[in-house]
Each structure stands twice: as structure tokens, then as C-alpha cells.
Design a protein around this motif. Structure first.
Motif, PDB file in Angstrom:
ATOM      1  N   SER A  37       0.813  -1.215   0.000  1.00  0.00           N
ATOM      2  CA  SER A  37       0.000   0.000   0.000  1.00  0.00           C
ATOM      3  C   SER A  37       0.852   1.274   0.000  1.00  0.00           C
ATOM      4  O   SER A  37       1.547   1.566   0.974  1.00  0.00           O
ATOM      5  CB  SER A  37      -0.897  -0.046   1.250  1.00  0.00           C
ATOM      6  OG  SER A  37      -1.254   1.236   1.667  1.00  0.00           O
ATOM      7  N   PRO A  46      -0.029   4.462   0.389  1.00  0.00           N
ATOM      8  CA  PRO A  46      -0.265   5.378   1.525  1.00  0.00           C
ATOM      9  C   PRO A  46       0.297   4.848   2.848  1.00  0.00           C
ATOM     10  O   PRO A  46       0.719   5.642   3.702  1.00  0.00           O
ATOM     11  CB  PRO A  46      -1.792   5.525   1.602  1.00  0.00           C
ATOM     12  CG  PRO A  46      -2.378   4.719   0.522  1.00  0.00           C
ATOM     13  CD  PRO A  46      -1.299   4.063  -0.272  1.00  0.00           C
ATOM     14  N   LEU A  80      -3.886  -7.775   2.969  1.00  0.00           N
ATOM     15  CA  LEU A  80      -4.995  -7.371   2.094  1.00  0.00           C
ATOM     16  C   LEU A  80      -5.434  -8.511   1.175  1.00  0.00           C
ATOM     17  O   LEU A  80      -6.626  -8.664   0.902  1.00  0.00           O
ATOM     18  CB  LEU A  80      -4.586  -6.160   1.259  1.00  0.00           C
ATOM     19  CG  LEU A  80      -4.184  -4.895   2.042  1.00  0.00           C
ATOM     20  CD1 LEU A  80      -3.853  -3.763   1.091  1.00  0.00           C
ATOM     21  CD2 LEU A  80      -5.288  -4.461   3.017  1.00  0.00           C
ATOM     22  N   GLN A 123      -8.564  -6.790   5.802  1.00  0.00           N
ATOM     23  CA  GLN A 123      -9.126  -5.431   5.957  1.00  0.00           C
ATOM     24  C   GLN A 123     -10.634  -5.455   6.205  1.00  0.00           C
ATOM     25  O   GLN A 123     -11.213  -4.454   6.605  1.00  0.00           O
ATOM     26  CB  GLN A 123      -8.785  -4.551   4.738  1.00  0.00           C
ATOM     27  CG  GLN A 123      -9.442  -4.933   3.415  1.00  0.00           C
ATOM     28  CD  GLN A 123      -8.664  -5.993   2.654  1.00  0.00           C
ATOM     29  OE1 GLN A 123      -8.090  -6.896   3.237  1.00  0.00           O
ATOM     30  NE2 GLN A 123      -8.685  -5.908   1.333  1.00  0.00           N
ATOM     31  N   PHE A 124     -11.255  -6.629   5.937  1.00  0.00           N
ATOM     32  CA  PHE A 124     -12.708  -6.743   6.150  1.00  0.00           C
ATOM     33  C   PHE A 124     -13.062  -7.422   7.460  1.00  0.00           C
ATOM     34  O   PHE A 124     -14.239  -7.620   7.767  1.00  0.00           O
ATOM     35  CB  PHE A 124     -13.354  -7.499   4.979  1.00  0.00           C
ATOM     36  CG  PHE A 124     -13.016  -6.911   3.628  1.00  0.00           C
ATOM     37  CD1 PHE A 124     -13.340  -5.592   3.328  1.00  0.00           C
ATOM     38  CD2 PHE A 124     -12.349  -7.666   2.672  1.00  0.00           C
ATOM     39  CE1 PHE A 124     -13.006  -5.030   2.096  1.00  0.00           C
ATOM     40  CE2 PHE A 124     -12.012  -7.110   1.430  1.00  0.00           C
ATOM     41  CZ  PHE A 124     -12.340  -5.790   1.144  1.00  0.00           C
ATOM     42  N   GLY A 173     -12.297   0.088   5.831  1.00  0.00           N
ATOM     43  CA  GLY A 173     -11.569  -1.128   5.457  1.00  0.00           C
ATOM     44  C   GLY A 173     -10.322  -0.850   4.637  1.00  0.00           C
ATOM     45  O   GLY A 173      -9.954  -1.663   3.782  1.00  0.00           O
ATOM     46  N   TYR A 174      -9.678   0.261   4.900  1.00  0.00           N
ATOM     47  CA  TYR A 174      -8.434   0.600   4.201  1.00  0.00           C
ATOM     48  C   TYR A 174      -7.287   0.755   5.188  1.00  0.00           C
ATOM     49  O   TYR A 174      -7.495   1.247   6.311  1.00  0.00           O
ATOM     50  CB  TYR A 174      -8.561   1.952   3.471  1.00  0.00           C
ATOM     51  CG  TYR A 174      -9.507   1.996   2.312  1.00  0.00           C
ATOM     52  CD1 TYR A 174      -9.660   0.911   1.454  1.00  0.00           C
ATOM     53  CD2 TYR A 174     -10.229   3.165   2.038  1.00  0.00           C
ATOM     54  CE1 TYR A 174     -10.531   0.985   0.374  1.00  0.00           C
ATOM     55  CE2 TYR A 174     -11.088   3.242   0.962  1.00  0.00           C
ATOM     56  CZ  TYR A 174     -11.243   2.149   0.130  1.00  0.00           C
ATOM     57  OH  TYR A 174     -12.089   2.221  -0.938  1.00  0.00           O
ATOM     58  N   PRO A 185      -3.577   2.838   5.380  1.00  0.00           N
ATOM     59  CA  PRO A 185      -3.104   2.755   6.758  1.00  0.00           C
ATOM     60  C   PRO A 185      -4.131   3.275   7.764  1.00  0.00           C
ATOM     61  O   PRO A 185      -5.036   4.030   7.410  1.00  0.00           O
ATOM     62  CB  PRO A 185      -1.882   3.682   6.753  1.00  0.00           C
ATOM     63  CG  PRO A 185      -2.252   4.753   5.761  1.00  0.00           C
ATOM     64  CD  PRO A 185      -3.038   4.032   4.695  1.00  0.00           C
ATOM     65  N   ARG A 203      -6.089   1.947  -6.957  1.00  0.00           N
ATOM     66  CA  ARG A 203      -6.381   1.132  -5.764  1.00  0.00           C
ATOM     67  C   ARG A 203      -6.587  -0.347  -6.158  1.00  0.00           C
ATOM     68  O   ARG A 203      -7.087  -0.658  -7.240  1.00  0.00           O
ATOM     69  CB  ARG A 203      -7.658   1.701  -5.138  1.00  0.00           C
ATOM     70  CG  ARG A 203      -7.972   1.160  -3.802  1.00  0.00           C
ATOM     71  CD  ARG A 203      -9.117   1.942  -3.192  1.00  0.00           C
ATOM     72  NE  ARG A 203      -8.675   3.118  -2.497  1.00  0.00           N
ATOM     73  CZ  ARG A 203      -9.384   4.245  -2.404  1.00  0.00           C
ATOM     74  NH1 ARG A 203     -10.555   4.346  -2.987  1.00  0.00           N
ATOM     75  NH2 ARG A 203      -8.919   5.262  -1.730  1.00  0.00           N
ATOM     76  N   PRO A 223      -8.678  -2.915  -5.497  1.00  0.00           N
ATOM     77  CA  PRO A 223      -9.892  -3.523  -6.065  1.00  0.00           C
ATOM     78  C   PRO A 223     -10.122  -3.114  -7.522  1.00  0.00           C
ATOM     79  O   PRO A 223     -10.643  -3.912  -8.315  1.00  0.00           O
ATOM     80  CB  PRO A 223     -11.026  -2.981  -5.179  1.00  0.00           C
ATOM     81  CG  PRO A 223     -10.363  -2.553  -3.926  1.00  0.00           C
ATOM     82  CD  PRO A 223      -8.976  -2.120  -4.300  1.00  0.00           C
TER      83      PRO A 223
HETATM   84  N1  LIG Z   1      -7.400   7.642   1.146  1.00  0.00           N
HETATM   85  C1  LIG Z   1      -6.829   6.499   1.811  1.00  0.00           C
HETATM   86  C2  LIG Z   1      -6.743   5.348   0.835  1.00  0.00           C
HETATM   87  C3  LIG Z   1      -6.260   4.080   1.480  1.00  0.00           C
HETATM   88  C4  LIG Z   1      -6.285   2.898   0.521  1.00  0.00           C
HETATM   89  O1  LIG Z   1      -6.769   2.968  -0.617  1.00  0.00           O
HETATM   90  N2  LIG Z   1      -5.743   1.780   0.990  1.00  0.00           N
HETATM   91  C5  LIG Z   1      -5.736   0.582   0.185  1.00  0.00           C
HETATM   92  C6  LIG Z   1      -4.326   0.060   0.014  1.00  0.00           C
HETATM   93  S1  LIG Z   1      -3.375   1.200  -0.915  1.00  0.00           S
HETATM   94  C7  LIG Z   1      -6.525  -0.515   0.876  1.00  0.00           C
HETATM   95  O2  LIG Z   1      -6.478  -0.637   2.077  1.00  0.00           O
HETATM   96  N3  LIG Z   1      -7.232  -1.316   0.085  1.00  0.00           N
HETATM   97  C8  LIG Z   1      -7.959  -2.440   0.582  1.00  0.00           C
HETATM   98  C9  LIG Z   1      -9.182  -2.661  -0.237  1.00  0.00           C
HETATM   99  O3  LIG Z   1      -9.473  -1.824  -1.099  1.00  0.00           O
HETATM  100  O4  LIG Z   1      -9.842  -3.676  -0.015  1.00  0.00           O
HETATM  101  C10 LIG Z   1      -5.461   6.863   2.385  1.00  0.00           C
HETATM  102  O5  LIG Z   1      -4.768   7.716   1.812  1.00  0.00           O
HETATM  103  O6  LIG Z   1      -5.086   6.313   3.420  1.00  0.00           O
END
Ligand SMILES: N[C@@H](CCC(=O)N[C@@H](CS)C(=O)NCC(=O)O)C(=O)O
Length: 234
Positions: free
Chosen positions: A31, A33, A55, A60-61, A72-73, A75, A131, A133
């Protein structure tokens, strides 16, 4: 300041370190971020417990994690009674809590504005369309080859804009000779990311040079995906 330390605890672990009031970072190696937040923590010399969220296994869920971040994201962080998600929000918080430990913004007005813009171009305009998904959907329903085309198209657009934006401001780093917010958000996309997705950086000399400089910084080196406990080859 070289006080950083990341100790590792699984997402499910109720850990004894909570009692030590160490900040906990929920992150994933893949990830960007999360990578940015690790850089900020390292630059500021903040010790933290690392809680990898796998992930690809869907951690995350899990209800335990959704209590931390209902989106569910990663960091996300837990710092005492403060539970916070979203890399930008975490960055502002850290910078306000630790203003004297490697400030993430310059004081000069214009340089600060460029940092806001560059950081947000990456975190708001680039990251959401790359992202996981979305990439998985493209791979599954459109075609494996189309995934890289999608990534290349959006990296190209963003990197072209950043080369132009930063050309009159960059020094050793994005906005001069000190590392600031723009660098913290940009680094994950110029270190390893182009190689991972087979993206040709020859048209982006400034960003390529920044990537080389970033890798000389220990706080960034320690935050790279390959050094994270959940790292695995894709
Ligand atoms: N706007 C959020 C975005 C976070 C994000 O997109 N995280 C992704 C990994 S880069 C994530 O956790 N994805 C899991 C998913 O979509 O199921 C941030 O900057 O922290």
C-alpha cells in the motif's frame, strides 16, 4: 533523529505493548499510503508497533479491523485513545503532535502550497484510481494486459504534471533540499512502483532523480515494501 523502531504484531494480537502506549500502525507492504505513513513516522523518529494487514487474505474486512477503520483501508493508526485512518489525516495529526520532529511542511508560504498540491495530486488524484480492487477488477473482467495499460496511463498523466509542477522548485528533493510532505507522498510511486508495473521512467528525469535521492535516506529505506514483515513477491 534516529529513534525509530517498528516491532511487529499481528492484526488479531491483543498486545502487551498497548500498555506501553506505543503508537500502532496498521499497514500493508503493497500500500503506497501505508508506505508514506511509515516514512513520516520514521522521519519523525516515532516508535511504533507494526500491525500488518494482509490485504490479499481480506484481513481489511475483519470486524476487528473495521472497528479501527470502517472504510476497510490501510493505513490506520491507534495512538492512545486516538484512532485515525487515511494517510493525509494521519500526516496532519503527526505533524501537529510532533511539530519539532522533522516538520512535514516548510514555513515558506509558496513552498508550502507546492507541497500541498504535489501531495494531493498523488493522494487524491492518483492513488484512488490505482487502488487494489480497481486493478483486480480490470485484471479479472477486462484483461490482464489492460491492468498495466491502465496503470501506465494514469502514472503518465500524473508524472507529467508533477515534472512540470516541480521543475522550478526541486532541489535534491521535490521542493528544495529538505524532505517534506510532497516527498513523503511521492516516494512510494517512484521507488519500486515503476519496476513492479513495468513502467518506463525515461520520460521523467526529475522524478527518477528524486527516487534515487530518496533511497539514500534511511527513514525511507526502512519503510520500503521489501523490508516490511508482510512482504511477499507478487
Ligand atoms: N485515502 C486512503 C486510501 C487508502 C487505501 O486505498 N488503501 C488501500 C491500500 S493502498 C486498501 O487498504 N485497500 C484495501 C481494499 O481496497 O480492499 C489513504 O490515503 O489512506
Amino acid at each position: 533523529m534516529e529513534k525509530r523502531k517498528c516491532s511487529v504484531h499481528g492484526i488479531m494480537a491483543i498486545n502487551a505493548h498497548e500498555s506501553l502506549n506505543k503508537l500502532q500502525l496498521y499497514s500493508s507492504f503493497i500500500s503506497p499510503p501505508s508506505f508514506s505513513v511509515r516514512i513520516a513516522l520514521n522521519l519523525k523518529g516515532i516508535e511504533y508497533d507494526c500491525k500488518p494487514v494482509y490485504l490479499f487474505k481480506g484481513e481489511q474486512f475483519l470486524p476487528e479491523f473495521l472497528k479501527i477503520n470502517p472504510m476497510g483501508y490501510v493505513p490506520a493508526i491507534v495512538d492512545g485513545d486516538i484512532v485515525l485512518a487515511d494517510s493525509s489525516g494521519i500526516m496532519w495529526y503527526l505533524d501537529e503532535k510532533y511539530p519539532d520532529q522533522h516538520p512535514l511542511l516548510p514555513t515558506e508560504f509558496k513552498k508550502k502550497a507546492i507541497n500541498y498540491q504535489a501531495a494531493h495530486v498523488v493522494s487524491s488524484s492518483l492513488q484512488p484510481i490505482l487502488r487494489m480492487p480497481i486493478l483486480m477488477y480490470i485484471e479479472k473482467h477486462v484483461g490482464v494486459d489492460q491492468k498495466n495499460s491502465w496503470i501506465h496511463k494514469h502514472l503518465e498523466k500524473c508524472f507529467t504534471a508533477l515534472e512540470d509542477l516541480l521543475k522550478d522548485h526541486a532541489g535534491k528533493y521535490a521542493t528544495g533540499d529538505e524532505l517534506f510532505l510532497a516527498d513523503v507522498f511521492l516516494a512510494p510511486y517512484v521507488i519500486g512502483y515503476p519496476e513492479r508495473y513495468n513502467f518506463d521512467m525515461t520520460g521523467f528525469p526529475l522524478l527518477s532523480k528524486l527516487g534515487e535521492e530518496y533511497l539514500k535516506i534511511e527513514a525511507i529505506q526502512d519503510a520500503i515494501p521489501e523490508k516490511q514483515p508482510d512482504f511477499s513477491k507478487m
